[in-house]
Design a protein around this motif. Structure first.
Motif, PDB file in Angstrom:
ATOM      1  N   GLY B  12      21.454  -3.553  13.660  1.00 20.11           N
ATOM      2  CA  GLY B  12      22.410  -4.444  14.279  1.00 20.11           C
ATOM      3  C   GLY B  12      21.783  -5.503  15.163  1.00 20.11           C
ATOM      4  N   ARG B  13      20.473  -5.416  15.371  1.00 16.45           N
ATOM      5  CA  ARG B  13      19.830  -6.429  16.216  1.00 16.45           C
ATOM      6  C   ARG B  13      19.104  -7.431  15.363  1.00 16.45           C
ATOM      7  NH1 ARG B  13      15.981  -3.886  20.630  1.00 16.45           N
ATOM      8  NH2 ARG B  13      15.019  -5.903  20.274  1.00 16.45           N
ATOM      9  N   ASP B  14      19.217  -8.718  15.746  1.00 19.43           N
ATOM     10  CA  ASP B  14      18.467  -9.737  15.009  1.00 19.43           C
ATOM     11  C   ASP B  14      17.037  -9.722  15.512  1.00 19.43           C
ATOM     12  OD1 ASP B  14      21.333 -11.877  14.917  1.00 19.43           O
ATOM     13  OD2 ASP B  14      20.391 -10.769  13.267  1.00 19.43           O
ATOM     14  N   VAL B  15      16.111  -9.630  14.593  1.00 17.94           N
ATOM     15  CA  VAL B  15      14.697  -9.497  14.959  1.00 17.94           C
ATOM     16  C   VAL B  15      13.895 -10.551  14.217  1.00 17.94           C
ATOM     17  CG1 VAL B  15      12.702  -7.994  14.579  1.00 17.94           C
ATOM     18  CG2 VAL B  15      14.815  -7.042  15.462  1.00 17.94           C
ATOM     19  N   GLU B  16      12.891 -11.093  14.876  1.00 19.15           N
ATOM     20  CA  GLU B  16      12.016 -12.064  14.203  1.00 19.15           C
ATOM     21  C   GLU B  16      10.620 -11.490  14.131  1.00 19.15           C
ATOM     22  OE1 GLU B  16      14.028 -16.283  15.527  1.00 19.15           O
ATOM     23  OE2 GLU B  16      11.901 -15.952  15.893  1.00 19.15           O
ATOM     24  N   THR B  17       9.928 -11.804  13.049  1.00 16.85           N
ATOM     25  CA  THR B  17       8.541 -11.360  12.951  1.00 16.85           C
ATOM     26  C   THR B  17       7.780 -12.339  12.076  1.00 16.85           C
ATOM     27  OG1 THR B  17       7.125  -9.455  12.473  1.00 16.85           O
ATOM     28  CG2 THR B  17       8.899  -9.899  10.933  1.00 16.85           C
ATOM     29  N   GLN B  18       6.456 -12.126  11.972  1.00 17.08           N
ATOM     30  CA  GLN B  18       5.684 -13.043  11.139  1.00 17.08           C
ATOM     31  C   GLN B  18       5.650 -12.531   9.711  1.00 17.08           C
ATOM     32  OE1 GLN B  18       2.641 -12.101  13.871  1.00 17.08           O
ATOM     33  NE2 GLN B  18       1.860 -14.170  13.801  1.00 17.08           N
ATOM     34  N   LYS B  19       5.529 -13.482   8.777  1.00 21.47           N
ATOM     35  CA  LYS B  19       5.408 -13.080   7.382  1.00 21.47           C
ATOM     36  C   LYS B  19       4.127 -12.267   7.215  1.00 21.47           C
ATOM     37  CE  LYS B  19       5.520 -14.853   2.688  1.00 21.47           C
ATOM     38  NZ  LYS B  19       6.642 -14.043   2.188  1.00 21.47           N
ATOM     39  N   GLY B  20       4.235 -11.195   6.480  1.00 23.33           N
ATOM     40  CA  GLY B  20       3.070 -10.333   6.277  1.00 23.33           C
ATOM     41  C   GLY B  20       3.195  -9.038   7.056  1.00 23.33           C
ATOM     42  N   LYS B  21       4.061  -9.032   8.082  1.00 26.10           N
ATOM     43  CA  LYS B  21       4.245  -7.797   8.843  1.00 26.10           C
ATOM     44  C   LYS B  21       5.208  -6.879   8.096  1.00 26.10           C
ATOM     45  CE  LYS B  21       2.576  -8.857  13.212  1.00 26.10           C
ATOM     46  NZ  LYS B  21       2.071  -8.098  14.311  1.00 26.10           N
ATOM     47  N   SER B  22       5.083  -5.585   8.350  1.00 26.57           N
ATOM     48  CA  SER B  22       5.971  -4.635   7.703  1.00 26.57           C
ATOM     49  C   SER B  22       7.250  -4.500   8.526  1.00 26.57           C
ATOM     50  CB  SER B  22       5.280  -3.273   7.603  1.00 26.57           C
ATOM     51  OG  SER B  22       5.080  -2.748   8.902  1.00 26.57           O
ATOM     52  N   VAL B  23       8.246  -3.865   7.920  1.00 28.20           N
ATOM     53  CA  VAL B  23       9.505  -3.637   8.623  1.00 28.20           C
ATOM     54  C   VAL B  23       9.255  -2.788   9.863  1.00 28.20           C
ATOM     55  CG1 VAL B  23      11.756  -2.509   8.432  1.00 28.20           C
ATOM     56  CG2 VAL B  23      10.909  -3.900   6.563  1.00 28.20           C
ATOM     57  N   LEU B  24       8.354  -1.805   9.733  1.00 28.33           N
ATOM     58  CA  LEU B  24       8.051  -0.943  10.889  1.00 28.33           C
ATOM     59  C   LEU B  24       7.447  -1.755  12.018  1.00 28.33           C
ATOM     60  CD1 LEU B  24       7.854   1.868  12.178  1.00 28.33           C
ATOM     61  CD2 LEU B  24       5.596   2.090  11.160  1.00 28.33           C
ATOM     62  N   GLU B  25       6.484  -2.606  11.662  1.00 30.15           N
ATOM     63  CA  GLU B  25       5.846  -3.418  12.706  1.00 30.15           C
ATOM     64  C   GLU B  25       6.875  -4.323  13.369  1.00 30.15           C
ATOM     65  OE1 GLU B  25       2.799  -4.973  10.075  1.00 30.15           O
ATOM     66  OE2 GLU B  25       1.274  -4.104  11.364  1.00 30.15           O
ATOM     67  N   ALA B  26       7.772  -4.904  12.561  1.00 33.01           N
ATOM     68  CA  ALA B  26       8.797  -5.782  13.118  1.00 33.01           C
ATOM     69  C   ALA B  26       9.653  -5.008  14.121  1.00 33.01           C
ATOM     70  CB  ALA B  26       9.668  -6.348  11.992  1.00 33.01           C
ATOM     71  N   ALA B  27      10.010  -3.769  13.755  1.00 32.86           N
ATOM     72  CA  ALA B  27      10.856  -2.969  14.638  1.00 32.86           C
ATOM     73  C   ALA B  27      10.117  -2.616  15.927  1.00 32.86           C
ATOM     74  CB  ALA B  27      11.295  -1.690  13.920  1.00 32.86           C
ATOM     75  N   LEU B  28       8.892  -2.094  15.780  1.00 29.34           N
ATOM     76  CA  LEU B  28       8.146  -1.660  16.958  1.00 29.34           C
ATOM     77  C   LEU B  28       7.872  -2.839  17.888  1.00 29.34           C
ATOM     78  CD1 LEU B  28       5.579   0.817  15.340  1.00 29.34           C
ATOM     79  CD2 LEU B  28       7.693   1.381  16.545  1.00 29.34           C
ATOM     80  N   ASP B  29       7.520  -3.989  17.300  1.00 30.68           N
ATOM     81  CA  ASP B  29       7.247  -5.168  18.138  1.00 30.68           C
ATOM     82  C   ASP B  29       8.488  -5.586  18.916  1.00 30.68           C
ATOM     83  OD1 ASP B  29       4.993  -6.853  15.790  1.00 30.68           O
ATOM     84  OD2 ASP B  29       4.686  -5.256  17.255  1.00 30.68           O
ATOM     85  N   ALA B  30       9.679  -5.346  18.301  1.00 31.91           N
ATOM     86  CA  ALA B  30      10.916  -5.729  18.979  1.00 31.91           C
ATOM     87  C   ALA B  30      11.396  -4.654  19.935  1.00 31.91           C
ATOM     88  CB  ALA B  30      11.996  -6.021  17.919  1.00 31.91           C
ATOM     89  N   GLY B  31      10.571  -3.613  20.102  1.00 25.21           N
ATOM     90  CA  GLY B  31      10.949  -2.563  21.035  1.00 25.21           C
ATOM     91  C   GLY B  31      11.878  -1.527  20.439  1.00 25.21           C
ATOM     92  N   ILE B  32      12.053  -1.558  19.113  1.00 23.97           N
ATOM     93  CA  ILE B  32      12.921  -0.556  18.470  1.00 23.97           C
ATOM     94  C   ILE B  32      12.014   0.553  17.971  1.00 23.97           C
ATOM     95  CG2 ILE B  32      14.546  -0.129  16.579  1.00 23.97           C
ATOM     96  CD1 ILE B  32      15.157  -3.129  16.607  1.00 23.97           C
ATOM     97  N   TYR B  33      12.206   1.755  18.487  1.00 23.21           N
ATOM     98  CA  TYR B  33      11.333   2.843  18.094  1.00 23.21           C
ATOM     99  C   TYR B  33      11.771   3.426  16.754  1.00 23.21           C
ATOM    100  CZ  TYR B  33       8.861   7.242  17.935  1.00 23.21           C
ATOM    101  OH  TYR B  33       8.067   8.282  17.538  1.00 23.21           O
ATOM    102  N   VAL B  34      10.816   3.510  15.832  1.00 25.23           N
ATOM    103  CA  VAL B  34      11.042   4.209  14.565  1.00 25.23           C
ATOM    104  C   VAL B  34       9.945   5.264  14.489  1.00 25.23           C
ATOM    105  CG1 VAL B  34      11.124   4.010  12.055  1.00 25.23           C
ATOM    106  CG2 VAL B  34      11.901   2.107  13.482  1.00 25.23           C
ATOM    107  N   PRO B  35      10.331   6.541  14.332  1.00 24.48           N
ATOM    108  CA  PRO B  35       9.294   7.572  14.321  1.00 24.48           C
ATOM    109  C   PRO B  35       8.263   7.284  13.232  1.00 24.48           C
ATOM    110  CG  PRO B  35      11.475   8.562  14.161  1.00 24.48           C
ATOM    111  CD  PRO B  35      11.664   7.090  14.073  1.00 24.48           C
ATOM    112  N   HIS B  36       6.994   7.523  13.541  1.00 21.39           N
ATOM    113  CA  HIS B  36       5.947   7.306  12.563  1.00 21.39           C
ATOM    114  C   HIS B  36       4.756   8.157  12.956  1.00 21.39           C
ATOM    115  CE1 HIS B  36       5.316   4.392  15.842  1.00 21.39           C
ATOM    116  NE2 HIS B  36       4.031   4.557  15.620  1.00 21.39           N
ATOM    117  N   LEU B  37       3.935   8.502  12.011  1.00 17.54           N
ATOM    118  CA  LEU B  37       2.748   9.298  12.337  1.00 17.54           C
ATOM    119  C   LEU B  37       1.510   8.737  11.646  1.00 17.54           C
ATOM    120  CD1 LEU B  37       1.839  11.815  13.918  1.00 17.54           C
ATOM    121  CD2 LEU B  37       2.032  13.087  11.801  1.00 17.54           C
ATOM    122  N   CYS B  38       1.583   8.552  10.320  1.00 20.03           N
ATOM    123  CA  CYS B  38       0.367   8.109   9.640  1.00 20.03           C
ATOM    124  C   CYS B  38       0.089   6.624   9.890  1.00 20.03           C
ATOM    125  CB  CYS B  38       0.424   8.421   8.144  1.00 20.03           C
ATOM    126  SG  CYS B  38       1.683   7.543   7.219  1.00 20.03           S
TER     127      CYS B  38
END
Lengths: 545, 703
Positions: B12-38
């Motif tokens: 529900g949040r509009d997020v901006e990121t650079q081309k080449g980044k993954s969805v996870l990176e976009a989320a984490l950079d925007a402060g949205i935590y998505v569980p991840h380990l590897c």
């Protein structure tokens, strides 16, 4: 050299091929057959002894391992006769009885073809082993001498490559598309489509890879093809290289297939002499070199991404796609990976007359498990499993009743004995939730614990899992342990549900086909033999013991 | 990374990121935590753990967001019943074989797996638990591998292979279990490990950790780059060793000068506390840091540091430094750098303090010291030699705004035993001063030096060079406890100096006003009380005489404080300072070096001089920042590559002139390394500083 010049040379080197008076005795067996060499030399010795105009040729295997050496005698004016289970003694006898005289020895014969019927020898059309087959990829196996390139060329070899070089890559891919050929490595993806993607990717260096690794331990497809007719595969590889614009090729093969590797090496050498490898192949501007890569065989090495990693000298572990290897594969370059069987089909398609629209509609099948004849055969799509098991396989070797049949390799589904009427084809296997996989049909017969069978299979799959992704690595482990508990009477009521849950996770969460299809055996086993499982869980004992 | 901006919607949040980044990176950079380990920000993603799964509108199934490139217009949900179901199952499957007892693990509360377990609320497992029962590998240097804790996330494999370019870690199987390890289970040294620590740094569990004894209780940076923190002046050792490897010797010297204005002097005489703690020493032998320092100093042709150092506008303040030893000159240099007008008052005819008066020339060639003192004078520091300061107040009245007293410990002590005042008894420090001044010194044939420190050895070895036939050294401490550095002891013994440790001295025997020997007893045990006074237990009936005709006392020194100096002192005449403000009892007067801490090392004096400069600068209304950038700051190369036989590369030999040659003169004893040796030695460095450049992973509570 162009193809005409090559043909001229072939005629010179192998004058016996065109010699209508020369009797050809083609003795075929696989490289590990203990008597093959002796039988061939005995034939030749006896022929020489009597000064007969004949030639003993050491051919490869036909895939009929338990009845090999299988000998084809083509006597001018007579139908061709296939003999089975030859020994050095029968070799001598056949020369004396049939070559010198006219006794076709029906007691040693399997069948005949191409002429009038002979007394006591059935016609090939009456033998299901042959009548059910349509040998396209295996067309030359057991017939030609795989150590003699001339024989392959005499059978139309490299005519396909020559034609492709004339019509150009776009037309070649188009024609391949019309044939409907689908990848025989288990994926079943449209081969022409894959070639197109690779062809369309702009890049300096492109690579073609022949996957001649029998990842399934019961399969013998790649081994049979490379041992008995390596050129059919190499020609296909060269055609694929030209079509996409590659000039490097790899043939990946099991490191323990020593004889096949040797044959392959010799074949490549002989090709070089004929200008069929290296620069300006067939006097065109197509350059290509092929390297043999020995791969340690494992179930996961059948995944094209794992194969590419091992080419790069890294651990053979699959990786997620995209990027697809056709776009970015070996060292980041567009890489076209095709199964050996697919390539043997490719050379057949282009060798045949362009006017005949050939459709690629056969599959190499190996029989395994509790079956009388563990043959490798090639049947047209539509052939039912039952006819293959009964008419080609000859039923179970133990004589017991078939309990289940696993189709497609170690991650194939189990089918009940009453469901064996499904035809071999991509559509029908998909319908029942199975896979074409390696095309292996494995028969399980008699009364045994189905839970133990599923557990042993899952143990094997757990050992073969490369370990990279959670669901496959831990999922196979958990299911193994659960099945072990159930088999030992320690199963819990929620176990079947747990197995199903984990299986679903594996299907959607695994990186490669091994993880995605590993649930097939256990899920199908539960579906077929649910009662067995429930007895184990509720009554804590095995109904079969 | 491309410049193009991608806009997508996550939860529900509009997020901006650079081309080449993954969805996870976009989320984490925007402060949205998505569980991840590897996934790890510094490593390529592989989509193996299936924790970062998300739903993307229009795409069937759940995608691993770490390997899904962010595209314009994507609508992503990171939470749903379906996602939770599979995420939890993935977590349970990983925890199935993982030890359940978090509390006993060193990674407790610092463990990503534990944090994820908490976040997902994963307590009771519905899957079957098991104990892997795998052996813990404690046999490697520096790191412990506990495969029972490994969740096969593969980060270490990627860190070793793709980040560092070394590639000695693989996925391996031990029985049914999958973990990571070396090929054929070789020890790390044989497998080609470079001990860079990247694997331990990225490991999300306690599977790969530093050995407890190396890091427990210590600040992380101190423990992981011990050379830098053991150096009293905090010289950036890994950085200058890297410059030496890159053959930029000027830059290397500049890095040293960022913290100390005496790279050459230190390259000769530093007692190298850094080498004691060098992590390479755990692998085979410590890096020869001092030798490399000397090499850099002597190959600094371009003097890149010079133009970058100091250059501040004049503040109009005047600072006086009493004493031109390492502490005084260091304080002078940095205060001058800050723009204050600095004058150094030196009572001796030459500048340098103990470096000039105490350390013999064979240990520190005169021209090296003089050249570095010149560098300080060139920068604007005025040094007034032959000028003794009697009182601090006088300086303040003269108009100096601040004073730093760095008068050292130039008064040698004698034992209060019978015969200590006989002719032929010399005070070590005066003996050395006389030699260094070029004065004639009378010694006998059989010299005994009393004392076990470097000063004692300086005296003994100098006596040897003056032609003494026999030279002995006797001290209170046992051999193991002798405060002299090991190379001093070794070189001294090579020169024929006999060492008699564990002796207590009871009297000096004379006959006709000539010394004949020293009465000694053997020491059974020795300890020191809180005031650093020795408590000696002697062996009964062990009295004996060590024959000698000259006795040199080198048992300790204290500052020589003029009667009207005006500063409070404590035991042993040491100047008292406040440990926070570095101020003495008089406002505006600071003190540094041996005069405060007692006789110590050159590097400690330099470090002390720095602190005094900071304090004085603040007092003079500066900001107290004396740190400067003298060498180019650049990101070190992350990819260090595989080096055959790395762990077995031997430490370079520190070669010296043969003893028979060197005892006849005061020429320098050490031989210098050539460029090839310097390059090879610098290549042995583990580059421990690279590890701290790896991005720290944020735990979910920080989002």
């Amino acid at each position: 050299m162009n193809l005409e010049q090559i043909h001229a040379s072939v005629k010179q080197e192998c004058d016996y091929l065109d010699d209508k008076d020369c009797i050809k005795v083609r003795i075929g067996a696989s490289a590990d057959n203990p008597v093959h060499t002796e039988v061939v030399s005995r034939f030749q010795q006896e022929i020489d002894k009597h000064g007969i105009k004949a030639r003993a040729i050491a051919a490869g295997s036909r895939g009929l391992y338990d009845i090999e050496p299988v000998t084809l005698i083509e006597k001018p004016g007579k139908p061709a006769i296939l003999y089975h289970n030859n020994s050095p003694e029968t070799a001598v006898e056949l020369v004396n009885d049939y070559l010198l005289k006219d006794n076709a020895r029906s007691d040693l014969a399997l069948c005949s073809f191409g002429g009038e019927k002979l007394d006591g020898i059935p016609d090939i059309s009456g033998i299901p082993l042959f009548s059910l087959q349509n040998r396209i990829a295996l067309r030359n196996c057991g017939y030609i001498d795989p150590d003699n390139t001339n024989e392959y060329i005499a059978c139309g070899g490299y005519g396909g490559l020559s034609r492709v070089l004339q019509i150009g890559c776009e037309k070649a891919i188009e024609e391949l598309g019309k044939s409907g050929l689908r990848g025989r490595g288990g994926g079943g993806f449209s081969t022409a489509e894959k070639w197109r993607i690779c062809h369309d990717t702009e890049s300096g260096d492109k690579y073609v890879v022949c996957d001649a690794v029998d990842a399934d331990p019961d399969a013998r497809t790649a081994r049979l093809l490379i041992e008995s007719d390596p050129h059919s595969v190499i020609e296909g590889l060269l055609i694929s290289a030209y079509a996409i614009g590659a000039c490097h090729g790899f043939v990946c093969i099991n490191s323990d297939y020593t004889a096949a590797i040797q044959r392959l090496g010799m074949a490549l050498e002989q090709m070089r002499d004929y200008g069929l490898l290296g620069d300006n192949i067939l006097d065109s501007d197509f350059n290509c070199n092929i390297e043999i890569i020995e791969v340690e065989s494992s179930l996961v090495s059948g995944e094209e991404t794992a194969l590419i990693r091992s080419l790069e000298n890294k651990q053979a572990m699959p990786y997620l796609r995209p990027p697809y290897p056709a776009v970015s594969g070996y060292n980041g370059n567009p890489t076209l990976v095709n199964n050996a069987e697919t390539l043997a089909n490719v050379s057949a398609i282009f060798q045949s007359d362009a006017a005949l629209s050939s459709t690629a509609d056969t599959k190499i099948i190996t029989l395994a498990g509790d079956i009388a004849h563990k043959y490798t055969v090639e049947v047209p799509f539509g052939t039912t499993l039952r006819s293959i098991v009964t008419d080609i396989g000859g039923g179970t070797s133990s004589g017991k009743d078939i309990k289940a049949v696993q189709f497609g390799g170690p991650t194939g589904r189990f089918l009940a004995v009453h469901s064996l009427d499904i035809p071999v084809s991509y559509e029908s296997t998909n319908e029942v939730g199975g896979i074409m996989g390696s095309g292996t049909i494995k028969v399980f017969a008699g009364e045994f614990c189905t839970v133990e069978m599923a557990r042993d299979l899952m143990n094997y799959l757990q050992a073969e899992s490369c370990g990279k992704c959670v669901f496959c690595r831990e999922g196979t482990y958990q299911i193994s342990d659960i099945l072990n508990d159930i088999a030992g009477g320690k199963g819990r009521p929620e176990d079947l549900e747990m197995i199903t849950e984990i299986c679903e996770g594996m299907k959607s969460g695994s990186i490669c086909g091994l993880g995605r299809t590993a649930p097939n055996p256990v899920l199908s086993s539960i579906k077929l033999f649910r009662d067995d499982y429930e007895v184990h869980i509720k009554e804590k004992k095995c109904p079969k013991k | 990374m491309s410049e193009e901006i991608i806009k997508l919607n996550i939860d529900g949040r509009d997020v901006e990121t650079q081309k080449g980044k993954s969805v996870l990176e976009a989320a984490l950079d925007a402060g949205i935590y998505v569980p991840h380990l590897c996934h790890h920000p510094d490593l390529p993603s592989i989509g193996a753990c299936r924790l970062c799964i998300v739903e993307i509108e229009g795409i069937e199934g759940l995608q691993s967001s770490c390997v899904t490139p962010a595209e314009n217009g994507m609508t992503v949900s990171t939470k749903s019943e379906e996602i939770d179901r599979w995420r939890l199952l993935a977590m349970e499957l990983m925890l199935a074989g993982h030890p359940a007892d978090c509390g006993s693990c060193d990674k407790y509360l610092n463990c990503e797996l534990q944090s994820l377990k908490q976040y997902l609320g994963c307590e009771e497992l519905s899957v079957r638990r098991r104990s892997k029962l795998l052996p813990i590998n404690n046999d490697n240097p520096l790191f412990v591998h506990d495969p029972n804790k490994c969740v096969a996330c593969g980060r270490c494999v990627r860190a070793c292979g793709e980040l560092r370019g070394v590639g000695i870690l693989y996925y391996v199987k031990n029985g049914r279990e999958t973990m990571t390890g070396t090929a054929s289970d070789l020890p790390l040294t044989e497998a080609g490990c470079r001990f860079c620590g990247a694997c331990a740094e990225v490991c999300p569990t306690g599977a790969i950790q530093d050995k407890e004894e190396l890091v427990k209780g210590k600040n992380r940076r101190n423990a992981l780059i011990p050379c830098r923190y053991a150096c009293p002046a905090e010289i950036d050792v890994p950085r200058y060793i890297r410059f030496i490897r890159e053959k930029d010797y000027s830059a290397a010297a500049a890095v040293i000068r960022e913290k100390a204005p005496f790279p050459g002097v230190l390259g000769y005489v530093c007692d190298r506390p850094c080498e004691e703690v060098c992590r390479r020493g755990e692998v085979n032998e410590a890096i020869s840091i001092r030798e490399l320092k000397r090499f850099a100093a002597e190959h600094d042709i371009n003097r890149a540091w010079e133009d970058n150092s100091g250059n501040k506008n004049s503040t109009g303040k005047k600072a006086a430094i009493i004493g031109s030893g390492p502490a005084g000159l260091t304080a002078a240099y940095y205060l001058n750098n800050k723009g204050h007008a600095v004058t150094v008052f030196e009572s001796a005819p030459f500048a340098g303090g103990m470096m000039r008066a105490g350390i013999p020339e064979y240990r520190l060639p005169r021209k090296v010291l003089e050249s570095e003192i010149q560098d300080i004078i060139k920068k604007g520091v005025a040094i007034k030699t032959d000028t003794r300061v009697e009182s601090v107040d006088a300086l303040l009245e003269e108009g100096f705004d601040a004073v730093v007293a760095a008068i050292g410990t130039h008064k040698g002590q004698k034992l209060n035993i019978p015969g200590a005042d006989s002719p032929g008894v010399l005070i070590g420090i005066d003996f050395l001063k006389d030699i260094n001044l070029g004065n004639k010194v009378d010694i006998g044939e059989r010299i005994i030096v009393l004392g076990g420190g470097n000063v004692a050895f300086d005296c003994a070895r100098a006596a040897r060079r003056l032609g003494a036939g026999e030279v002995y050294l006797a001290c209170l401490e046992s051999r193991e406890e002798m405060p002299a550095t090991s190379d001093e002891i070794r070189q001294g013994e090579e020169e024929g100096i006999a060492v008699h440790p564990a002796r207590s001295f009871t009297g000096i025997i004379t006959e006709n006003d000539r010394i004949t020997g020293v009465e000694c007893t053997r020491v059974a045990s020795l300890s020191f009380d809180e005031d650093k006074k020795p408590c000696i237990e002697i062996e009964a009936n062990s009295g004996h005489v060590l024959e000698a005709d000259t006795v040199i006392f080198a048992i300790g020194q204290c500052p020589e404080i003029p009667p009207d100096f005006g500063l409070d002192t404590k035991t042993n005449n040491l100047i008292e300072i406040d440990s926070f403000s570095f101020s003495t009892s008089k406002e505006g007067v600071f003190a540094a070096g041996d005069a405060v801490n007692g006789t110590s090392s050159v590097i400690k004096a330099i470090a002390s001089g720095r602190k005094a400069a900071v304090a004085a600068d603040r007092y003079l209304e500066g900001n107290g920042i004396i740190d400067e950038k003298l060498a180019a700051v650049s990101e070190p190369e992350k990819c260090i590559g595989f080096q055959e036989g790395f762990a077995f590369m031997k430490r370079c030999e520190e070669s010296c002139v043969p003893p028979e040659e060197r005892v006849t003169n005061f020429e320098k004893v050490v031989r210098d390394m050539d460029e090839k040796t310097a390059t090879e030695e610098s290549e042995r460095c583990l580059q421990c500083d690279l590890r701290l450049k790896i991005t720290s992973v944020k735990f979910w509570g920080n989002y």
